[in-house]
Scaffold this active site. Structure first.
Site, PDB file in Angstrom:
ATOM      1  N   TYR A 215      56.830 -25.795  42.489  1.00  0.00           N
ATOM      2  CA  TYR A 215      56.260 -26.695  42.992  1.00  0.00           C
ATOM      3  C   TYR A 215      54.779 -27.257  42.249  1.00  0.00           C
ATOM      4  O   TYR A 215      54.239 -26.144  41.892  1.00  0.00           O
ATOM      5  CB  TYR A 215      55.855 -26.284  44.489  1.00  0.00           C
ATOM      6  CG  TYR A 215      54.998 -27.251  45.197  1.00  0.00           C
ATOM      7  CD1 TYR A 215      55.548 -28.594  45.609  1.00  0.00           C
ATOM      8  CD2 TYR A 215      53.690 -27.145  45.653  1.00  0.00           C
ATOM      9  CE1 TYR A 215      54.789 -29.499  46.423  1.00  0.00           C
ATOM     10  CE2 TYR A 215      52.927 -28.071  46.373  1.00  0.00           C
ATOM     11  CZ  TYR A 215      53.421 -29.308  46.529  1.00  0.00           C
ATOM     12  OH  TYR A 215      52.944 -30.268  47.370  1.00  0.00           O
TER      13      TYR A 215
ATOM     14  N   ASP B 182      51.504 -24.334  34.947  1.00  0.00           N
ATOM     15  CA  ASP B 182      50.964 -24.486  36.397  1.00  0.00           C
ATOM     16  C   ASP B 182      50.369 -23.013  36.772  1.00  0.00           C
ATOM     17  O   ASP B 182      51.264 -22.561  37.464  1.00  0.00           O
ATOM     18  CB  ASP B 182      51.811 -25.219  37.204  1.00  0.00           C
ATOM     19  CG  ASP B 182      51.060 -25.644  38.494  1.00  0.00           C
ATOM     20  OD1 ASP B 182      50.026 -25.269  38.713  1.00  0.00           O
ATOM     21  OD2 ASP B 182      51.676 -26.265  39.308  1.00  0.00           O
TER      22      ASP B 182
ATOM     23  N   LYS C 216      43.135 -23.837  43.878  1.00  0.00           N
ATOM     24  CA  LYS C 216      42.877 -22.875  44.709  1.00  0.00           C
ATOM     25  C   LYS C 216      41.713 -21.806  44.397  1.00  0.00           C
ATOM     26  O   LYS C 216      40.495 -22.065  44.673  1.00  0.00           O
ATOM     27  CB  LYS C 216      44.278 -22.013  44.883  1.00  0.00           C
ATOM     28  CG  LYS C 216      45.143 -22.692  45.118  1.00  0.00           C
ATOM     29  CD  LYS C 216      46.591 -22.104  45.554  1.00  0.00           C
ATOM     30  CE  LYS C 216      47.902 -23.050  45.902  1.00  0.00           C
ATOM     31  NZ  LYS C 216      47.887 -23.228  47.074  1.00  0.00           N
TER      32      LYS C 216
HETATM   33  C1  LIG Z   1      51.714 -24.061  41.613  1.00  0.00           C
HETATM   34  C2  LIG Z   1      50.989 -25.122  42.355  1.00  0.00           C
HETATM   35  N1  LIG Z   1      50.837 -26.345  41.813  1.00  0.00           N
HETATM   36  C3  LIG Z   1      50.213 -27.328  42.547  1.00  0.00           C
HETATM   37  C4  LIG Z   1      49.979 -27.108  43.832  1.00  0.00           C
HETATM   38  C5  LIG Z   1      49.364 -28.391  44.463  1.00  0.00           C
HETATM   39  O1  LIG Z   1      47.906 -28.015  44.793  1.00  0.00           O
HETATM   40  P1  LIG Z   1      47.223 -28.761  45.867  1.00  0.00           P
HETATM   41  O2  LIG Z   1      47.950 -28.480  47.197  1.00  0.00           O
HETATM   42  O3  LIG Z   1      45.731 -28.350  45.829  1.00  0.00           O
HETATM   43  O4  LIG Z   1      47.319 -30.229  45.695  1.00  0.00           O
HETATM   44  C6  LIG Z   1      50.155 -26.206  44.347  1.00  0.00           C
HETATM   45  C7  LIG Z   1      49.843 -25.853  45.716  1.00  0.00           C
HETATM   46  O5  LIG Z   1      50.425 -24.884  46.462  1.00  0.00           O
HETATM   47  C8  LIG Z   1      50.718 -25.179  43.773  1.00  0.00           C
HETATM   48  O6  LIG Z   1      51.084 -23.769  44.247  1.00  0.00           O
END
Ligand SMILES: Cc1ncc(COP(=O)(O)O)c(C=O)c1O
Length: 414
Positions: free
Chosen positions: A128, A223, A251
């Site tokens: 994700y 990511d 985060k």
């Molecule tokens: C690996 C990863 N990338 C991107 C995101 C998206 O981040 P946000 O919820 O701050 O938009 C998340 C959210 O859980 C994530 O776990």
């Protein structure tokens, strides 16, 4: 509010009950509006590595607020946080602060396209990368929990530019690269995935991916919104000893306030406006409260050379307890753990990708989740999410969790 929530992962839809409404949280504990106390393994989905309402972080935020909540202009705090990130993750030669993980990944994608002049991206099934249109195909997290293969509202042409490969399977990437040679701008991966449950990339696979991207002129994007500052001081890049071209953060970098960031090779980052022509902007980007929370979070880690070792050792006590419960109850479920992230999969298979994660018995997970909640343990309400442990969790929390886990597994396997 649709579904009663402001983000789908908060709903308890897949576990058949209404979500808790939270009043406050402190350390490892979270309290609902009815005054019930729970041991928290969500940790706001990752940011709270020092536990909730950490005094140092809260005091610093209060102090910063006295000087205004936003300037819409540059401030020293942005430089301090940028330097800290660079110190933790040496591959970050330049960085741009944004407001969420989603913003970071969407911006990194545009940048990779601008840099390469190519349009397609490769991602992995079950990973994700936020809710940008291009990432909502065979995605993990809430998309997997709700069983949505794709999202309506994404145009066909956008969807056609996203190619899905299989996690931990380099040949699936090689085939796509071969089929679309010269058209692939970027490969996105969660090197330690948290969004199909916790699943680690195999080191040889990640190295092969690095080599393939280098050979093909593809921008490799890690990511690390979840794994950054979580699985090691320098995130997955330190854990594996493999650098990405660009990295996305979220985060922990914001200590619980809304922050994301993307950074990496300066020859690529130099293309971002106003240094270059790839446009990306943000009214609240780098705002002083968020920068303060991020700085104090990272400084608290920086000042303790044994931070990750101690946290990891503490977590092992919990994992050992959970594993002994499985042995004692003669259950063959799988526990995947990486430092302070873990998932108990209700599957007897080794979980190495999205297909194996999906062999989990989600009905059994739902029953387990409910038993745990009734025993005051607050878990992510989905089989396809990771649990997060903070350094505020105590032996007593773990003992209670191990006991609740034993009782719950016994009750649902009668
Ligand atoms: C690996 C990863 N990338 C991107 C995101 C998206 O981040 P946000 O919820 O701050 O938009 C998340 C959210 O859980 C994530 O776990």
């Amino acid at each position: 509010m649709p579904g009663g929530v402001n983000s789908p992962v908060r709903a308890f839809k897949s576990v058949g009950r209404d979500p808790l409404y939270i009043a406050k949280a402190k350390g490892s504990k979270i309290y609902d509006v009815d005054g019930n106390e729970f041991i928290d393994y969500i940790g706001s989905w990752g940011p709270m590595i020092h536990g909730h309402a950490n005094e140092r972080i809260i005091d610093a935020i209060k102090g910063a607020a006295e000087d205004s909540t936003s300037f819409g202009a540059s401030s020293e705090k942005e430089i301090v946080l940028a330097k800290l990130v660079k110190k933790f993750v040496p591959a970050i030669e330049m960085i741009r602060m944004v407001n969420s993980g989603t913003e970071a990944t969407m911006s990194a994608m545009r940048l990779a396209r601008g840099f390469t002049g190519r349009e397609k991206i490769i991602k992995f099934e079950g990973c994700y990368h936020g809710h940008g249109d291009s990432f909502l195909s065979k995605a993990g997290s809430g998309v997997a929990t709700l069983g949505l293969p794709d999202s309506p509202g994404v145009t066909r042409s956008t969807a056609a530019d996203t190619l899905n490969a299989k996690f931990n399977d380099i040949s699936s990437v090689e085939i796509l690269v071969e089929q679309h040679r010269g058209s692939i701008a970027a490969v996105f991966i969660e090197p330690v995935a948290g969004n199909m449950g916790c699943v680690m990339a195999d080191k040889a696979f990640l190295q092969a991916l690095r080599d393939l991207c280098t050979a093909e002129g593809i921008v490799l994007i890690f990511d690390e919104v979840m794994s950054g500052f979580r699985v090691a001081r320098g995130g997955a890049q330190e854990l594996y000893g493999i650098n990405a071209d660009l990295t996305t953060f979220g985060k922990i970098i914001g200590g619980g306030l809304p922050v994301g960031a993307y950074g990496g090779r300066s020859d690529i980052m130099q293309l971002i406006a106003p240094a270059g022509p790839v446009y990306q902007a943000g009214t609240l980007s780098g705002n002083p409260l968020a920068m303060t929370a991020g700085i104090e979070t990272l400084l608290s880690i920086d000042e303790d050379p044994d931070f990750y070792k101690n946290l990891g050792d503490a977590c092992e006590y919990l994992y050992d307890g959970l594993r002994s419960n499985l042995t004692e109850l003669r259950l063959d479920y799988t526990i995947n753990a990486c430092g302070s992230m873990f998932t108990l999969f209700f599957s007897g298979e080794e979980v190495t990708d999205f297909d194996s994660a999906k062999t989990s018995d989600t009905a059994k997970f739902a029953a387990y989740f409910n038993q745990m909640l009734n025993n005051n343990v607050y878990l992510p309400p989905s089989q396809y999410e990771a649990n997060f442990i903070s350094n505020a969790h105590t032996r007593d929390d773990f003992d209670k969790t191990i006991a609740a886990n034993y009782a719950a597994l016994k009750a649902i396997n009668k």
